[in-house]
Design an enzyme around this catalytic site. Structure first.
Site, PDB file in Angstrom:
ATOM      1  N   ARG A  60       0.820  -1.201   0.000  1.00  0.00           N
ATOM      2  CA  ARG A  60       0.000   0.000   0.000  1.00  0.00           C
ATOM      3  C   ARG A  60       0.859   1.259   0.000  1.00  0.00           C
ATOM      4  O   ARG A  60       2.011   1.236   0.401  1.00  0.00           O
ATOM      5  CB  ARG A  60      -0.914   0.019   1.235  1.00  0.00           C
ATOM      6  CG  ARG A  60      -1.992  -1.039   1.252  1.00  0.00           C
ATOM      7  CD  ARG A  60      -2.818  -0.949   2.531  1.00  0.00           C
ATOM      8  NE  ARG A  60      -2.054  -1.334   3.707  1.00  0.00           N
ATOM      9  CZ  ARG A  60      -1.537  -0.505   4.586  1.00  0.00           C
ATOM     10  NH1 ARG A  60      -1.681   0.803   4.410  1.00  0.00           N
ATOM     11  NH2 ARG A  60      -0.869  -0.931   5.633  1.00  0.00           N
ATOM     12  N   LYS A 200      -8.850  -1.984   0.463  1.00  0.00           N
ATOM     13  CA  LYS A 200      -8.662  -1.077   1.586  1.00  0.00           C
ATOM     14  C   LYS A 200      -9.397   0.241   1.380  1.00  0.00           C
ATOM     15  O   LYS A 200      -9.764   0.917   2.348  1.00  0.00           O
ATOM     16  CB  LYS A 200      -7.175  -0.837   1.816  1.00  0.00           C
ATOM     17  CG  LYS A 200      -6.436  -2.055   2.379  1.00  0.00           C
ATOM     18  CD  LYS A 200      -7.060  -2.580   3.670  1.00  0.00           C
ATOM     19  CE  LYS A 200      -6.251  -3.723   4.266  1.00  0.00           C
ATOM     20  NZ  LYS A 200      -6.918  -4.322   5.448  1.00  0.00           N
ATOM     21  N   HIS A 219     -10.761  -3.881  11.918  1.00  0.00           N
ATOM     22  CA  HIS A 219      -9.711  -4.518  11.127  1.00  0.00           C
ATOM     23  C   HIS A 219      -9.349  -5.806  11.843  1.00  0.00           C
ATOM     24  O   HIS A 219      -8.436  -5.848  12.666  1.00  0.00           O
ATOM     25  CB  HIS A 219      -8.502  -3.587  11.003  1.00  0.00           C
ATOM     26  CG  HIS A 219      -7.423  -4.123  10.115  1.00  0.00           C
ATOM     27  ND1 HIS A 219      -6.097  -3.816  10.284  1.00  0.00           N
ATOM     28  CD2 HIS A 219      -7.472  -4.946   9.041  1.00  0.00           C
ATOM     29  CE1 HIS A 219      -5.374  -4.423   9.361  1.00  0.00           C
ATOM     30  NE2 HIS A 219      -6.191  -5.115   8.597  1.00  0.00           N
ATOM     31  N   SER A 239      -1.442  -6.357   9.233  1.00  0.00           N
ATOM     32  CA  SER A 239      -0.959  -7.399   8.333  1.00  0.00           C
ATOM     33  C   SER A 239       0.319  -8.012   8.885  1.00  0.00           C
ATOM     34  O   SER A 239       1.217  -7.313   9.349  1.00  0.00           O
ATOM     35  CB  SER A 239      -0.697  -6.818   6.943  1.00  0.00           C
ATOM     36  OG  SER A 239      -1.876  -6.331   6.368  1.00  0.00           O
ATOM     37  N   LYS A 243      -3.589 -12.706  11.764  1.00  0.00           N
ATOM     38  CA  LYS A 243      -5.054 -12.736  11.701  1.00  0.00           C
ATOM     39  C   LYS A 243      -5.556 -13.896  10.844  1.00  0.00           C
ATOM     40  O   LYS A 243      -6.434 -14.656  11.244  1.00  0.00           O
ATOM     41  CB  LYS A 243      -5.592 -11.419  11.135  1.00  0.00           C
ATOM     42  CG  LYS A 243      -5.417 -10.215  12.011  1.00  0.00           C
ATOM     43  CD  LYS A 243      -6.277  -9.049  11.555  1.00  0.00           C
ATOM     44  CE  LYS A 243      -6.211  -8.773  10.074  1.00  0.00           C
ATOM     45  NZ  LYS A 243      -4.867  -8.453   9.585  1.00  0.00           N
ATOM     46  N   THR A 244      -5.025 -14.006   9.636  1.00  0.00           N
ATOM     47  CA  THR A 244      -5.491 -15.042   8.716  1.00  0.00           C
ATOM     48  C   THR A 244      -5.149 -16.428   9.229  1.00  0.00           C
ATOM     49  O   THR A 244      -5.999 -17.328   9.278  1.00  0.00           O
ATOM     50  CB  THR A 244      -4.873 -14.833   7.323  1.00  0.00           C
ATOM     51  OG1 THR A 244      -5.272 -13.556   6.813  1.00  0.00           O
ATOM     52  CG2 THR A 244      -5.318 -15.921   6.362  1.00  0.00           C
ATOM     53  N   ASP A 258     -10.478 -10.490   7.337  1.00  0.00           N
ATOM     54  CA  ASP A 258      -9.733  -9.253   7.572  1.00  0.00           C
ATOM     55  C   ASP A 258     -10.561  -8.057   8.034  1.00  0.00           C
ATOM     56  O   ASP A 258     -10.033  -7.184   8.698  1.00  0.00           O
ATOM     57  CB  ASP A 258      -8.992  -8.877   6.279  1.00  0.00           C
ATOM     58  CG  ASP A 258      -7.950  -7.793   6.477  1.00  0.00           C
ATOM     59  OD1 ASP A 258      -7.159  -7.893   7.427  1.00  0.00           O
ATOM     60  OD2 ASP A 258      -7.922  -6.842   5.672  1.00  0.00           O
ATOM     61  N   ARG A 324       1.276 -12.537  -1.951  1.00  0.00           N
ATOM     62  CA  ARG A 324      -0.066 -12.865  -1.447  1.00  0.00           C
ATOM     63  C   ARG A 324      -0.851 -13.708  -2.443  1.00  0.00           C
ATOM     64  O   ARG A 324      -0.517 -13.782  -3.635  1.00  0.00           O
ATOM     65  CB  ARG A 324      -0.861 -11.590  -1.155  1.00  0.00           C
ATOM     66  CG  ARG A 324      -0.339 -10.791   0.038  1.00  0.00           C
ATOM     67  CD  ARG A 324      -1.167  -9.545   0.269  1.00  0.00           C
ATOM     68  NE  ARG A 324      -0.696  -8.766   1.402  1.00  0.00           N
ATOM     69  CZ  ARG A 324      -1.220  -8.828   2.622  1.00  0.00           C
ATOM     70  NH1 ARG A 324      -2.220  -9.656   2.867  1.00  0.00           N
ATOM     71  NH2 ARG A 324      -0.757  -8.082   3.597  1.00  0.00           N
TER      72      ARG A 324
END
Length: 532
Positions: A60, A200, A219, A239, A243-244, A258, A324
């Site tokens: 990003r 995003k 988030h 990130s 989390k995933t 997410d 990713r």
């Protein structure tokens, strides 16, 4: 020429977007893969995955995101965190972008964000790259085909990577631009091929709209016990904090990967897919995510692969550490078909502590939860943003500052109210370093993290013996089955206890210095946590 299913009364021309080449409305996955290959946007990998590269932008560009400062939003935006753009600058940007788009082919995906119909918004994605259309079709939620016949967008996102902004002309920072205009209900993205900007931008949009309805945008990932949505857990974190990985527990039902909302009816996913990091992806530790990388239609972004066999290299980060894969949620066998859960019973705040100071898990009081939520301490993980090549300690309020249009206290107070109303238990989980700081210590063993989370979620951890952490005052378990006792006391994992004490003192001071900005806006009990 136009192809695909669309509301005949809501074409781009009806929105004033005219003079384009071919416009492909709502193509499904096979057609989008085919179109991307025809246009040379990527290669067909094993199993039919689409292999793409995003060029120089592999993460990003948060400093290039702008919000248009109109009278309607001027007093509600957190301007210290969000760069402003003038309405005139946006108007010129829009005019110039439309002129640039003329004669070029575009893909349109009519989608929606939010699994709860009471709080969802229709988002039309107009993308120059066909694979961006495939990506966002995975990541947002897809209407039934028959619902497209009368679909009307609430907001429109136009993504044109080949367009270069002019900072002087368009009132922006660089030739890369992400511009949100709430009055015109439009988002413009230019100068970057990184697909994450698409999702995003929609997250930022929902983060602004939902608090007005009393909905907490988060988030986070989320899951619930099989057959029991009442037993819901949410996992906050930036990130790279897990989390995933940690929410994709085969013993529980995955609500989403997410981004979620917490309404008066419970938890709901904003998305319809997952955007998982693939560096070091292990087929034994994460078999289902690994399997998606050779599944038809999965977007494989910025991964190195063998030019003859197209075999992926999960450890080669020469393009980026932020490699990713993007795939629909239904690719995960234990994923929820509805994207809905109950009110969170457990709230997990994931942090990646590069200092090696924090314990692997700690129980938080409601005041401590708000303190750590507003602090958002973690480490930026290599590759997630341009220029980050190794973990850097950072404070990202609400575990997602780049996506927060409103002041942090808005989200913090919403979270606190909902915790109080529904009685959630809050945990701080460190997936970062132990036995020393980054460069000396080791990454927290994922087996231990999973064991601690299992104990927290099944309720057994609540009956453990706890000690008071001398640095932060939260409760830390003394012993948990399946976890080495020494790991629960980070000072004991260091070969140099005095070195640990120095690092802990430094980190506590960093927390205190960062939190000064929130002290005028918070209640006394949270101030007491800050003061210690």
């Amino acid at each position: 020429m136009t192809t695909g299913r669309v509301n005949p009364n809501f074409r781009l021309e009806d929105q004033g977007i005219e003079g384009l080449g071919n416009v492909y409305y709502n193509l499904m996955e096979p057609a989008l893969v085919d179109l991307a290959l025809q246009r040379g946007e990527g290669h067909l990998g094993r199993g039919g995955a689409l292999l793409v590269s995003t060029g120089k932008f592999t993460g990003r560009s948060p400093k290039d995101k702008h919000i248009v400062k109109t009278d309607a939003v001027a007093d509600t935006i957190w301007w210290d965190n969000n760069a402003e753009m003038s309405p005139a600058g946006f108007d010129t940007l829009y005019t110039d972008m439309l002129a640039h788009m003329k004669g070029r082919d575009y893909s349109v995906q009519d989608l929606f964000g939010g699994a709860d119909p009471a709080h969802s918004i229709n988002v039309r994605m107009v993308t120059e790259l066909a694979w961006h259309g495939l990506f966002i079709r995975h990541l947002l939620r897809r209407p039934d085909r028959e619902d497209l016949d009368d679909y009307v967008a609430d907001y429109t996102v136009i993504n044109c990577p080949s367009f270069r902004a002019d900072p002087e002309r368009h009132d922006c920072r660089s030739e890369t631009v992400i511009a949100l205009n709430f009055d015109r209900k439009m988002i413009l993205i230019g100068g970057t091929e990184y697909a994450g900007e698409n999702k995003k931008s929609v997250f930022s949009l929902l983060n602004y709209l939902l608090p007005e309805k009393g909905v907490m945008p988060m988030h986070c990932s989320a899951n619930h016990a099989h057959g029991n949505p009442v037993d819901t857990a949410v996992f906050f974190g930036l990130s790279g904090t897990g989390k995933t990985t940690l929410s994709a527990d085969p013993g529980r039902t995955l609500i989403g990967d997410d981004e979620h909302g917490w309404s008066n009816r419970g938890t709901f996913s904003f998305e319809g897919g997952c955007y998982a990091k693939t560096i070091g992806l292990d087929p034994e530790a994460e078999p289902e995510i690994y399997a998606t990388t050779s599944q038809f239609g999965t977007v494989i972004e910025n991964m190195v692969y063998d030019p003859e066999t197209f075999e992926l290299d999960y450890n080669d980060d020469s393009l980026t550490a932020n490699m990713r894969c993007a795939y629909p949620l239904e690719a995960i066998s234990n994923a929820s078909s509805t994207g809905l859960g109950g009110h969170p019973k457990n709230i997990i705040m994931l942090t990646c502590d590069a200092f090696g100071v924090l314990p692997p898990i700690a129980r938080l009081t409601p005041a401590q939860a708000m303190y750590h939520f507003l602090s958002g301490f973690t480490a930026k993980v290599a590759g997630t943003e341009r220029g980050v090549t190794e973990p850097e300690p950072t404070f990202s309020t609400c575990f997602g500052a780049p996506f927060m249009p409103r002041r942090p206290e808005v989200y913090g107070n919403l979270l606190r109210e909902k915790i109080a109303q529904h009685g959630a238990t809050c945990w701080l989980v460190n997936t970062g370093w132990t036995g020393g700081a980054f460069g000396t210590g080791n990454r927290m063993p994922i087996k231990a993290t999973r064991a601690l989370l299992t104990a927290a979620l099944d309720g057994s951890l609540a009956s453990a013996e706890f000690r008071k952490d001398p640095n932060f005052g939260f409760d830390v378990p003394v012993g948990v089955p399946g976890v080495p006792e020494v790991l629960l006391d980070p000072r004991r994992t260091w070969g140099d206890p005095a070195g640990y004490d120095a690092q802990a003192t430094k980190l506590v001071q960093m927390f205190a210095d960062n939190f000064e900005q929130y002290v005028p806006h918070i209640d006394d009990d949270v101030k007491a946590v800050a003061i210690g």
